[in-house]
Design an enzyme around this catalytic site. Structure first.
Site, PDB file in Angstrom:
ATOM      1  N   CYS A 188      40.443   8.653  62.559  1.00  0.00           N
ATOM      2  CA  CYS A 188      40.415   7.537  61.629  1.00  0.00           C
ATOM      3  C   CYS A 188      41.604   7.647  60.688  1.00  0.00           C
ATOM      4  CB  CYS A 188      39.096   7.579  60.852  1.00  0.00           C
ATOM      5  SG  CYS A 188      38.965   6.374  59.524  1.00  0.00           S
TER       6      CYS A 188
ATOM      7  N   CYS B  81      32.080   3.273  59.065  1.00  0.00           N
ATOM      8  CA  CYS B  81      33.404   3.659  59.560  1.00  0.00           C
ATOM      9  C   CYS B  81      33.315   3.767  61.071  1.00  0.00           C
ATOM     10  CB  CYS B  81      33.872   4.971  58.954  1.00  0.00           C
ATOM     11  SG  CYS B  81      35.550   5.407  59.478  1.00  0.00           S
TER      12      CYS B  81
ATOM     13  N   ARG C 143      30.712   9.461  53.727  1.00  0.00           N
ATOM     14  CA  ARG C 143      29.758   8.600  54.423  1.00  0.00           C
ATOM     15  C   ARG C 143      28.548   9.364  54.945  1.00  0.00           C
ATOM     16  NH1 ARG C 143      34.786   6.789  54.687  1.00  0.00           N
ATOM     17  NH2 ARG C 143      35.144   4.563  54.477  1.00  0.00           N
TER      18      ARG C 143
ATOM     19  N   HIS D 247      37.446  15.133  58.825  1.00  0.00           N
ATOM     20  CA  HIS D 247      37.463  15.668  60.185  1.00  0.00           C
ATOM     21  C   HIS D 247      38.254  16.966  60.261  1.00  0.00           C
ATOM     22  CE1 HIS D 247      35.231  12.479  62.064  1.00  0.00           C
ATOM     23  NE2 HIS D 247      35.993  11.571  61.480  1.00  0.00           N
TER      24      HIS D 247
ATOM     25  N   CYS E 156      39.363   8.659  57.141  1.00  0.00           N
ATOM     26  CA  CYS E 156      38.535   9.876  57.087  1.00  0.00           C
ATOM     27  C   CYS E 156      39.283  11.081  57.654  1.00  0.00           C
ATOM     28  CB  CYS E 156      37.236   9.662  57.840  1.00  0.00           C
ATOM     29  SG  CYS E 156      36.342   8.194  57.314  1.00  0.00           S
TER      30      CYS E 156
END
Length: 566
Positions: free
Chosen positions: A60, A545, A478, A67, A63
């Site tokens: 992403c 997302c 999230r 990760h 994000c």
């Protein structure tokens, strides 16, 4: 029975489609579908595990940090690597700032327009707006002159006819409740938040070399040197700059975000009974208090809450996590599989776009269906706050009770769209207040002579076992993010990421159980089926997302889509 399709849901990352059936003015059934495919797990096979984080942050464009840390923790878990305390504290600062910035952006730039009618602000009295704002906080910009200037900027913007992010909205919708003055105040803070977030994220540039896609994460610690006397390392000057930015972050959260959240929520109390969802919650916990690696040493506790029962928090066991593809466009049996044993082999069986309705009795999404011990769970700020509240976290209990008291509602209001939105603000407040403490711990540790930033003991692959498996949890903005890795002969044999939006946006599983988005939409009132603003309110409260939940890739390098920019 009318059928509504919202495709795509905007103001999110990625492509999400909601298909709903409406009868008698409310939603009777709903289906959540993503229309794009992620394949980065396949790219990772055969690579060095120490490089995985650099690839996974490309799931992403937003994000990236989350990760990175989940991937690194998975490898460290597989290889039994203990991280130095300095590295843990720097990681806390990076991911904590990410959470604060991300939540503020979500409230103002992704979710506020579901509650705030921008055009109504053009009719506001700037003096009354200033009085309203001053009654909420002593933020220095609360003046009639300031709000009149914002109103004039907004009028000039509208007059140009190029509304940008304010275009194609449901302005004037009967579900909007805020008076013009509150709308103008929220619009002003929307614009302020744009400048604020750009400043706050400079901490990522200092500690991570850039944002997005930080460069200094490293299996075993961090790649940023610590030396109070070196200009090329994390030194006294840089720590002082971080401290000032953290003060700025905390001030904005306390004096703008939380007052705005409470003010807006006070006009929409009926939403405390809408959007409850599955009633089961997952929080993996976050922010290590030391480098012991023990779950009980996390500042935000981990655990499971079932059936909205806040009297008990169940322990989290990663072995109970599975993903089903019963209604997802992948190969495999209907029964859920643990991520260590899972494969990502696409098999699209749906209609060719463009299409009106999906056959929801069959496979209808690129998102899989994660389950915990066979049960659908919601994750995100609501789960984080509920677990912390139920576990007796002192900061969470005080913040939750304060919000409930100011809104005049009970704890049952937490299980709702309004509760989900309020919980995001509560988490932001808690983290913003704790960030300076982690910085002070880092300063004290360095001052005591500990400059260690990386553990080199297992860096040489020759020291690794022939086979290893690990997992890494991270409580992202999230929600609970998990990465699972299998290592064989010093290479990645299998890799799976189960992200927050995969939990929340999941389609039905093999038992027909709805995912959290689908369940949360049941009973949602719809004032105008042609303008389903209410669907956006509940879905945006999760902060979807889909770029993380699924991802477009063609391993052969062929062109998948061509976009013409006008």
């Amino acid at each position: 029975m009318a059928k509504i399709v919202v495709d795509p849901i905007t103001r999110i990352e990625g492509h999400l489609r909601i298909q709903a059936e409406v009868n008698g003015g409310s939603i009777k059934d709903a289906w959540s579908s993503s229309t794009m495919f992620r394949g980065i797990e396949k790219i990772l096979r055969g690579r060095d595990p120490r490089d995985a984080w650099f690839f996974t942050q490309r799931f992403c464009g937003v994000c990236t940090t989350v990760h990175s840390i989940a991937s690194i923790r998975a490898v460290e878990n597989a290889l039994g690597i203990k991280v130095p305390l300095n590295a843990e504290l720097i990681r806390n600062l990076i991911i904590g700032v990410q959470a604060v910035q991300d939540h503020v952006i979500h409230f103002y730039h992704l979710h506020a327009l579901d509650w705030v009618d921008i055009t109504s602000g053009l009719k506001a009295d700037p003096a009354k707006t200033a009085a309203l704002a001053a009654s909420l906080s002593d933020w220095p910009l609360n003046s009639p002159t300031y709000f009149k200037g914002v109103q004039e900027r907004l009028a000039a913007f509208v007059a140009k006819g190029r509304l940008g992010p304010f275009g194609n909205a449901y302005w004037g919708h009967p579900a909007y409740r805020l008076p013009p003055e509150a709308n103008l105040m929220a619009t002003a803070h929307y614009l302020e938040a744009l400048d604020w977030q750009r400043e706050i994220i400079k901490i990522h540039a200092i500690l991570g070399s850039k944002n997005p896609h930080p460069q200094t994460f490293l299996v075993g610690g961090m790649a940023i040197p610590v030396d109070p006397n070196s200009q090329n390392a994390l030194n006294v000057d840089k720590i002082a700059e971080i401290g000032e930015l953290l003060k700025k972050a905390k001030t904005f959260v306390e004096k703008v975000y939380i007052p705005d959240l409470l003010a807006v929520a006070s006009f929409y109390k009926e939403w405390a009974g809408i959007g409850g969802g599955v009633g089961n919650y997952l929080c993996c916990g976050e922010y290590p208090a030391d480098n012991s690696g023990k779950p009980e040493r996390l500042w935000l506790p981990q655990g499971i809450i079932l059936n909205r029962d806040l009297s008990r928090v169940y322990p989290l066991d990663q072995r109970k996590v599975t993903e089903s593809v019963a209604h997802s466009w992948y190969e495999g049996g209907a029964k859920g599989v643990h991520p260590w044993d899972e494969q990502t082999e696409a098999k699209y069986t749906g209609p060719k776009p463009p299409y009106d309705l999906l056959d929801t009795d069959q496979k209808y999404s690129w998102v899989k269906s994660p389950r915990y011990d066979g049960i659908p769970l919601e994750t995100g700020p609501l789960a984080t706050v509920l677990v912390a509240y139920a576990a007796g976290h002192p900061g969470a209990k005080g913040a939750v009770d304060m919000v409930l008291q100011k809104l005049g509602v009970g704890p049952e209001a937490l299980f709702s769209t309004l509760g989900r939105t309020a919980a995001r603000g509560i988490e932001t407040l808690l983290v913003a207040r704790e960030l300076p403490n982690w910085l002070n711990q880092l300063v004290a540790n360095i001052g005591g002579g500990d400059l260690t930033i990386h553990n080199n003991e297992r860096w040489d692959p020759a020291t690794w076992p022939r086979e290893a498996a690990g997992y890494g949890w991270h409580n992202a903005p999230r929600g609970s993010l998990g990465h699972w890795i299998r290592i064989r002969e010093q290479q990645i044999e299998n890799y799976q990421a189960v992200v927050p939006s995969t939990w929340n946006a999941s389609p039905r599983d093999e038992r027909g159980q709805r995912g959290p988005y689908e369940a949360a939409l049941l009973g949602t009132p719809i004032a105008d089926p042609a303008k389903p603003l209410e669907i956006l309110r509940t879905i945006h409260s999760f902060d979807p997302c889909l770029a993380c939940a699924v991802h477009v890739v063609d391993p052969a390098g062929g062109e998948l889509v061509r976009v013409q920019v006008l």
